[in-house]
Scaffold this motif. Structure first.
Motif, PDB file in Angstrom:
ATOM      1  N   LYS A 202       0.837  -1.189   0.000  1.00 17.00           N
ATOM      2  CA  LYS A 202       0.000   0.000   0.000  1.00 17.00           C
ATOM      3  C   LYS A 202       0.878   1.247   0.000  1.00 17.00           C
ATOM      4  CE  LYS A 202      -3.750  -2.480   0.337  1.00 17.00           C
ATOM      5  NZ  LYS A 202      -4.737  -2.563  -0.757  1.00 17.00           N
ATOM      6  N   TRP A 203       0.513   2.207  -0.865  1.00 22.56           N
ATOM      7  CA  TRP A 203       1.355   3.388  -1.035  1.00 22.56           C
ATOM      8  C   TRP A 203       0.782   4.605  -0.339  1.00 22.56           C
ATOM      9  CZ3 TRP A 203       5.723   1.857  -2.619  1.00 22.56           C
ATOM     10  CH2 TRP A 203       5.828   0.800  -3.540  1.00 22.56           C
ATOM     11  N   ARG A 204       1.687   5.417   0.157  1.00 27.62           N
ATOM     12  CA  ARG A 204       1.360   6.789   0.540  1.00 27.62           C
ATOM     13  C   ARG A 204       1.929   7.649  -0.588  1.00 27.62           C
ATOM     14  NH1 ARG A 204       0.170   7.478   6.044  1.00 27.62           N
ATOM     15  NH2 ARG A 204       0.430   5.595   7.303  1.00 27.62           N
ATOM     16  N   GLY A 205       1.082   8.009  -1.533  1.00 24.40           N
ATOM     17  CA  GLY A 205       1.563   8.659  -2.748  1.00 24.40           C
ATOM     18  C   GLY A 205       2.465   9.842  -2.503  1.00 24.40           C
ATOM     19  N   LYS A 206       2.073  10.725  -1.581  1.00 23.99           N
ATOM     20  CA  LYS A 206       2.880  11.901  -1.320  1.00 23.99           C
ATOM     21  C   LYS A 206       4.236  11.532  -0.737  1.00 23.99           C
ATOM     22  CE  LYS A 206      -0.973  15.136  -0.681  1.00 23.99           C
ATOM     23  NZ  LYS A 206      -1.644  16.062   0.258  1.00 23.99           N
ATOM     24  N   GLY A 207       4.251  10.481   0.093  1.00 25.33           N
ATOM     25  CA  GLY A 207       5.509  10.034   0.677  1.00 25.33           C
ATOM     26  C   GLY A 207       6.494   9.554  -0.368  1.00 25.33           C
ATOM     27  N   GLU A 208       5.980   8.833  -1.375  1.00 27.34           N
ATOM     28  CA  GLU A 208       6.871   8.339  -2.427  1.00 27.34           C
ATOM     29  C   GLU A 208       7.320   9.454  -3.355  1.00 27.34           C
ATOM     30  OE1 GLU A 208       8.062   5.525  -1.833  1.00 27.34           O
ATOM     31  OE2 GLU A 208       6.544   5.146  -0.308  1.00 27.34           O
ATOM     32  N   PHE A 209       6.460  10.455  -3.583  1.00 24.80           N
ATOM     33  CA  PHE A 209       6.885  11.628  -4.344  1.00 24.80           C
ATOM     34  C   PHE A 209       8.052  12.313  -3.645  1.00 24.80           C
ATOM     35  CE2 PHE A 209       2.770  12.031  -6.785  1.00 24.80           C
ATOM     36  CZ  PHE A 209       3.364  12.063  -8.024  1.00 24.80           C
ATOM     37  N   LYS A 210       7.937  12.449  -2.332  1.00 21.57           N
ATOM     38  CA  LYS A 210       9.009  13.088  -1.561  1.00 21.57           C
ATOM     39  C   LYS A 210      10.271  12.230  -1.570  1.00 21.57           C
ATOM     40  CE  LYS A 210       5.946  15.674   1.514  1.00 21.57           C
ATOM     41  NZ  LYS A 210       5.468  15.851   2.920  1.00 21.57           N
ATOM     42  N   ALA A 211      10.091  10.904  -1.522  1.00 23.17           N
ATOM     43  CA  ALA A 211      11.242  10.010  -1.578  1.00 23.17           C
ATOM     44  C   ALA A 211      11.970  10.154  -2.909  1.00 23.17           C
ATOM     45  CB  ALA A 211      10.788   8.564  -1.374  1.00 23.17           C
ATOM     46  N   LEU A 212      11.198  10.248  -4.005  1.00 26.94           N
ATOM     47  CA  LEU A 212      11.799  10.426  -5.324  1.00 26.94           C
ATOM     48  C   LEU A 212      12.535  11.757  -5.404  1.00 26.94           C
ATOM     49  CD1 LEU A 212      12.283   9.661  -8.243  1.00 26.94           C
ATOM     50  CD2 LEU A 212       9.995  10.513  -8.800  1.00 26.94           C
ATOM     51  N   GLN A 213      11.937  12.801  -4.854  1.00 26.14           N
ATOM     52  CA  GLN A 213      12.599  14.102  -4.846  1.00 26.14           C
ATOM     53  C   GLN A 213      13.905  14.038  -4.060  1.00 26.14           C
ATOM     54  OE1 GLN A 213      10.357  17.162  -2.894  1.00 26.14           O
ATOM     55  NE2 GLN A 213      11.784  18.790  -3.409  1.00 26.14           N
ATOM     56  N   SER A 214      13.861  13.374  -2.911  1.00 22.99           N
ATOM     57  CA  SER A 214      15.064  13.245  -2.091  1.00 22.99           C
ATOM     58  C   SER A 214      16.144  12.456  -2.819  1.00 22.99           C
ATOM     59  CB  SER A 214      14.713  12.561  -0.771  1.00 22.99           C
ATOM     60  OG  SER A 214      15.863  12.359   0.018  1.00 22.99           O
ATOM     61  N   LEU A 215      15.757  11.342  -3.459  1.00 19.72           N
ATOM     62  CA  LEU A 215      16.721  10.534  -4.193  1.00 19.72           C
ATOM     63  C   LEU A 215      17.306  11.316  -5.368  1.00 19.72           C
ATOM     64  CD1 LEU A 215      18.203   7.914  -4.713  1.00 19.72           C
ATOM     65  CD2 LEU A 215      16.170   7.041  -5.907  1.00 19.72           C
ATOM     66  N   SER A 216      16.501  12.132  -6.021  1.00 23.63           N
ATOM     67  CA  SER A 216      17.003  12.968  -7.119  1.00 23.63           C
ATOM     68  C   SER A 216      18.053  13.947  -6.606  1.00 23.63           C
ATOM     69  CB  SER A 216      15.844  13.727  -7.779  1.00 23.63           C
ATOM     70  OG  SER A 216      14.933  12.836  -8.387  1.00 23.63           O
ATOM     71  N   ASP A 217      17.794  14.557  -5.445  1.00 23.56           N
ATOM     72  CA  ASP A 217      18.770  15.482  -4.849  1.00 23.56           C
ATOM     73  C   ASP A 217      20.065  14.751  -4.497  1.00 23.56           C
ATOM     74  OD1 ASP A 217      16.923  17.505  -5.060  1.00 23.56           O
ATOM     75  OD2 ASP A 217      16.262  17.370  -2.969  1.00 23.56           O
ATOM     76  N   ILE A 218      19.930  13.576  -3.894  1.00 26.16           N
ATOM     77  CA  ILE A 218      21.106  12.781  -3.509  1.00 26.16           C
ATOM     78  C   ILE A 218      21.908  12.396  -4.748  1.00 26.16           C
ATOM     79  CG2 ILE A 218      21.827  10.543  -2.581  1.00 26.16           C
ATOM     80  CD1 ILE A 218      19.381  10.769  -0.665  1.00 26.16           C
ATOM     81  N   SER A 219      21.215  11.990  -5.806  1.00 29.43           N
ATOM     82  CA  SER A 219      21.891  11.557  -7.031  1.00 29.43           C
ATOM     83  C   SER A 219      22.614  12.711  -7.706  1.00 29.43           C
ATOM     84  CB  SER A 219      20.876  10.937  -7.999  1.00 29.43           C
ATOM     85  OG  SER A 219      20.230   9.827  -7.409  1.00 29.43           O
ATOM     86  N   ARG A 220      21.991  13.872  -7.695  1.00 29.67           N
ATOM     87  CA  ARG A 220      22.611  15.044  -8.316  1.00 29.67           C
ATOM     88  C   ARG A 220      23.882  15.457  -7.553  1.00 29.67           C
ATOM     89  NH1 ARG A 220      18.635  17.826  -7.998  1.00 29.67           N
ATOM     90  NH2 ARG A 220      19.093  19.147  -6.208  1.00 29.67           N
TER      91      ARG A 220
END
Length: 383
Positions: A199-217
């Motif tokens: 089960k997903w918390r959509g907003k939580g995964e959006f934030k996780a993706l944003q965080s991972l994008s920042d880390i990757s950059r």
């Protein structure tokens, strides 16, 4: 007497426990022979004499303990055996004690399930050749742009992603993310649905993706992250996971909307081989070039998702297990009359037949042929 030596099963188990904390007993088959590893674990719950073949040191103790039953049965280090971690690496004992509450594990099912999800994903990546040991990897940072992440295929566990800079990252506190892999100049979020719909918390995964994008950059010079690896025991469960959301009327919160590519990797030997595809340099382009002549390829263009048009037949490749693209392919071809074809590995046929409901002709290619063409060789990162 048990020899603690490079390449041994015992060293592998202790090394994994040093940074995973515990292993699901029912998933020991992911390490190789389930029968062999389960028998070894049971043996190690009783006192044994261990000798370090590198130093000559000896110790007599129980090495591991088994607690729980059924799906909750878990393998942990025996408290009096913790100093054997010093045989693994100078930093292993310190990392273990800091990460796992001085060897005091919470007793709730949520922590146990989380640890098991992370452990299974880590073992799969290890078997596919990814470096996974946290205290052997460069520490991620959030201060400046720098190439911190190694060039080799590597998995950073969720703990490393959340604790950058020594502060727990609020943006990823509630994510189901178990880690992230960096390979071939790309980053993939890593999830594990196991045997049940996640089960997903959509907003939580959006934030996780944003965080991972920042880390990757900041750590890998990767400007954009839009892909995920989804481990699981069954493709149909993974498919339900990809389209599930707590807010069913909010499609943008669906997993396949958050990540434009979701590579399903079954947790078995086929999945390990499938995961290795990602380690081949420029794997996606090389794979499509292997399958199709240049003049037949779609190059991302067209009214619906497909990879080539061969003699009037629209062909879609599912060799990479991309569920998000598969969903778009099925939805985009709804009501169309053009002949359709899906190319896959033999172990993917059953799922595709059920999901596509006869909409496309399914053809297979052997994994051996693809591995040979992409020059992929199997190797375990802890061997």
């Amino acid at each position: 007497m048990v020899q603690f030596r490079p390449g041994s099963h015992v060293l592998k188990i202790v090394t994994l426990l040093s940074f995973l904390g515990e292993l699901p007993f029912q998933s020991l088959h992911l390490l190789g022979s389930g029968r062999v590893y389960k028998a070894l674990i049971v043996r190690l719950t009783k006192p044994e004499q261990f000798i370090n073949t590198q130093t000559g040191e000896e110790i007599t103790c129980r090495l591991v303990t088994l607690t729980g039953s059924g799906k909750s049965k878990t393998v942990r280090l025996y408290k009096k055996a913790l100093h054997i971690l010093e045989w693994v690496h100078p930093d292993a004992y310190r990392y273990y004690m800091e990460a796992f509450w001085e060897h005091h594990f919470p007793g709730d099912s949520q922590h146990l399930d989380r640890h098991h999800r992370v452990a299974e994903a880590a073992i799969m990546c290890m078997r596919a050749g990814f470096a996974i040991c946290p205290y052997l990897l460069p520490e991620l940072q959030n201060q400046r742009r720098a190439v911190v992440v190694p060039q080799e295929p590597v998995l950073y566990l969720g703990r490393a992603l959340k604790g950058i800079g020594g502060i727990e990252a609020n943006k990823t506190n509630y994510t189901r993310l178990t880690g992230a892999v960096f390979v071939g100049g790309a980053a993939y979020a890593v999830y594990n649905t196991r045997s049940a719909v996640m089960k997903w918390r959509g907003k939580g995964e959006f934030k996780a993706l944003q965080s991972l994008s920042d880390i990757s950059r900041l750590n890998a010079a990767i400007e954009h992250v839009d892909s995920a690896v989804l481990f699981g025991n069954a493709a149909n469960i993974a498919l339900e996971t990809a389209v599930d959301t707590a807010n069913s009327h909010r499609r943008e919160f669906r997993f396949d909307s958050i990540y434009s590519s979701v590579h399903f990797i079954p947790m078995d030997e086929n999945g390990i081989r499938q995961l290795r595809l990602l380690t081949a340099p420029n794997w996606k382009e090389r794979l499509l070039s292997l399958l199709f002549d240049p003049e037949t390829r779609s190059y991302g263009r067209g009214m619906f998702e497909h990879d080539a048009c061969v003699d009037g037949t629209f062909v879609f490749s599912y060799l990479d297990g991309d569920l998000a693209r598969l969903i778009r392919f099925k939805e985009g071809t709804e009501g169309r009359t053009e002949p359709l074809e899906v190319l896959c590995f033999p172990h993917q046929v059953g799922f595709l037949r059920e999901y596509l409901e006869g909409r496309a002709v399914i053809k297979t290619i052997e994994m051996d042929a693809v591995e040979a063409a992409l020059e992929i060789e199997g190797r375990d990162a802890l061997e």
